[in-house]
Design a protein around this motif. Structure first.
Motif, short mmCIF file in Angstrom:
data_model
loop_
_atom_site.label_atom_id
_atom_site.label_comp_id
_atom_site.label_asym_id
_atom_site.label_seq_id
_atom_site.Cartn_x
_atom_site.Cartn_y
_atom_site.Cartn_z
N GLU A 1 0.82 -1.22 0.00
CA GLU A 1 0.00 0.00 0.00
C GLU A 1 0.85 1.26 0.00
O GLU A 1 0.62 2.18 -0.79
N ALA A 2 1.85 1.33 0.86
CA ALA A 2 2.65 2.55 0.96
C ALA A 2 3.39 2.82 -0.35
O ALA A 2 3.47 3.97 -0.81
N ALA A 3 3.93 1.77 -0.97
CA ALA A 3 4.67 1.96 -2.22
C ALA A 3 3.75 2.39 -3.35
O ALA A 3 4.10 3.26 -4.17
N LEU A 4 2.56 1.82 -3.40
CA LEU A 4 1.63 2.12 -4.50
C LEU A 4 1.05 3.53 -4.37
O LEU A 4 1.02 4.28 -5.34
N THR A 5 0.58 3.87 -3.17
CA THR A 5 0.05 5.22 -3.01
C THR A 5 1.17 6.25 -3.10
O THR A 5 0.95 7.37 -3.59
N GLY A 6 2.35 5.88 -2.65
CA GLY A 6 3.49 6.78 -2.81
C GLY A 6 3.83 7.02 -4.26
O GLY A 6 4.18 8.14 -4.65
N LEU A 7 3.74 5.97 -5.09
CA LEU A 7 3.97 6.12 -6.53
C LEU A 7 2.95 7.07 -7.13
O LEU A 7 3.29 7.97 -7.91
N SER A 8 1.69 6.89 -6.78
CA SER A 8 0.64 7.77 -7.30
C SER A 8 0.89 9.22 -6.91
O SER A 8 0.82 10.13 -7.76
N ARG A 9 1.20 9.46 -5.65
CA ARG A 9 1.42 10.84 -5.18
C ARG A 9 2.67 11.44 -5.84
O ARG A 9 2.69 12.63 -6.17
N SER A 10 3.71 10.62 -6.03
CA SER A 10 4.95 11.13 -6.61
C SER A 10 4.75 11.51 -8.08
O SER A 10 5.23 12.56 -8.52
N ILE A 11 4.05 10.68 -8.84
CA ILE A 11 3.76 11.01 -10.24
C ILE A 11 2.90 12.28 -10.30
O ILE A 11 3.12 13.16 -11.13
N HIS A 12 1.92 12.36 -9.40
CA HIS A 12 1.04 13.53 -9.36
C HIS A 12 1.83 14.81 -9.10
O HIS A 12 1.54 15.88 -9.67
N ALA A 13 2.85 14.72 -8.25
CA ALA A 13 3.61 15.91 -7.85
C ALA A 13 4.54 16.41 -8.94
O ALA A 13 4.98 17.57 -8.89
N GLU A 14 4.83 15.56 -9.94
CA GLU A 14 5.74 15.96 -11.02
C GLU A 14 5.08 15.68 -12.37
O GLU A 14 5.49 14.78 -13.09
N PRO A 15 4.04 16.43 -12.73
CA PRO A 15 3.31 16.13 -13.97
C PRO A 15 4.17 16.34 -15.21
O PRO A 15 4.92 17.33 -15.30
#
Length: 421
Positions: free
Chosen positions: A32-46
């Motif tokens: 969970e932490a890795a997957l939601t972290g991936l989503s948030r990280s991609i979102h932060a650098e469009p």
């Protein structure tokens, strides 16, 4: 490829699948932490179309950490990738999008798409041996414009894929959405510059040419067929008001319910562009800037399996009659659904009154609700693929489809890119 309607042929749980389903869900929970972290990280650098270097690398790195064999670039695209685990004869393709929109960033939630795809791939890899699967994640760039999936289809990366899956965030859970076919045209007008006050008679006004075309398109709208749409922006309009513009340009999206209607619409819009040139004495050029996107023709059995999966996860999708009226715009996943059994459901995020392509929706795609969509989408896709792989009838159907495509060597008309990418 269309299958029998869900009323006639519905998904059912096969004996022994419960334990494998539990394992899939456990894998997603552990990560969970890795997957939601991936989503948030991609979102932060469009990153926009064909420039998703950081986003693609983040997806590739996480999959490599979990034992996937990763190839990138592929299909001649720097930001496309293929990651694979397993050796079963049933190849499950999971599509990950990660491009953003200009100015509004991840207002279509492709960060959620990418992370849920990775989660589904991790879950299915854990049960691949028991279910006879090869798990292939396809990182598909440039969905918003550019048609990464079309180019990857042409390159053969879907040739042995038996079924393809992705989930897309939106305001509602929709298992079997509809979309429109689309083509993107760019028109360039070339005239002659002159002093707008001292010698306007020497000019050929490219801005006037574009204005005439816009008026013609505006008048045409009264006579468009149902579900035909035209919308565009001016990308070059002149340098200064005291110079007769010598160059102008605009980009237009043309949409229609299906291919024949889209071609009729394109013929009429091209005539409007030509009218601008004829009226002003300017030259004009029309360029197709993206591959043509087909309308979605999703697989009914897989859609029903997905419906059951998200219902089991506590979500409440729109009923079948209501979702028939949900048109989600256009997507290059339509081309994939024309080539092989595939689905493109929408998974709900809490976004208030916002809809896709609004800044408010972008904000909603980095919230706990979006995190839940990542996790639920991952589990639901894994369960859908697992249901197909463990159902003898469906497994045989899907494998036969791969053999048929290989034997016939046929390619749907929407699997070719046509104009300039």
């Amino acid at each position: 490829m269309r299958t029998t309607p869900p009323e006639e042929h519905s998904a059912s749980e096969e004996p022994g699948s419960s334990a494998l389903r539990d394992r899939c869900r456990d894998v997603v929970r552990r990560n969970e932490a890795a997957l939601t972290g991936l989503s948030r990280s991609i979102h932060a650098e469009p990153e926009t179309a064909f420039a998703e270097h950081r986003s693609a690398a983040k997806v590739a790195d996480l999959l490599a950490e979990h034992g996937f064999t990763v190839r990138t670039p592929v299909a001649g695209l720097d930001t496309a990738l293929v990651a694979e685990r397993g050796s079963g004869d049933l190849v499950v393709g999971i599509c990950a999008e990660y491009d953003a929109l200009p100015q509004v960033g991840h207002a279509c939630g492709h960060n959620v798409i990418a992370a849920s795809a990775v989660g589904a791939a991790l879950a299915l890899a854990d049960v691949a041996d028991e279910a006879g699967l090869t798990v292939r994640l396809l990182g598909t760039p440039a969905e918003e414009t550019g048609g990464g999936k079309v180019l990857m289809l042409e390159a053969g990366l879907f040739d042995d894929v038996a079924l393809a899956l992705m989930v897309h965030p939106g305001p509602e859970d929709v298992c079997l959405p509809s979309s429109l076919a689309i083509t993107d045209l760019e028109v360039h007008y070339t005239g002659r510059a002159a002093h707008a006050a001292a010698a306007p008679e020497l000019g050929r006004n490219a801005a006037d040419a574009l204005t005439v075309a816009q008026v013609a398109i505006g008048l045409l709208r009264q006579h468009l067929e149902p579900q035909q749409m035209v919308h565009g922006i001016v990308t070059e309009g002149g340098a200064a008001p005291n110079i007769v513009p010598a160059r102008t340009a605009a980009v237009y999206n043309l949409r229609a319910a299906e291919a024949r209607s889209l071609q009729r619409l394109e013929n009429r819009i091209r005539a409007c562009f030509e009218a601008g040139a004829t009226a002003t004495g300017c030259a004009h050029e029309i360029v197709q800037i993206s591959p043509v996107y087909a309308e979605l023709t999703c697989d009914h059995w897989l859609s029903e399996a997905y419906r059951r999966a998200i219902t089991d996860l506590g979500r409440e999708p729109l009923d079948r009659s209501t979702e028939r009226g949900r048109v989600i715009g256009s997507t290059d996943m339509g081309n994939v659904t024309r080539a092989l059994p595939a689905i493109h459901p929408m998974i709900a995020v809490e976004c208030g009154d916002a809809v896709n392509h609004q800044a408010e929706f972008a904000a909603a795609c980095a919230t706990p609700s979006a995190d839940r969509a990542v996790l639920d989408g991952a589990v639901a896709m894994a369960w859908t693929a697992l249901a197909a792989g463990l159902d003898g009838t469906q497994r045989a159907r899907l494998l036969a489809g791969v053999d048929d495509r290989a034997r016939e060597g046929s390619t749907e008309q929407f699997c070719t890119s046509g104009g300039v990418a």
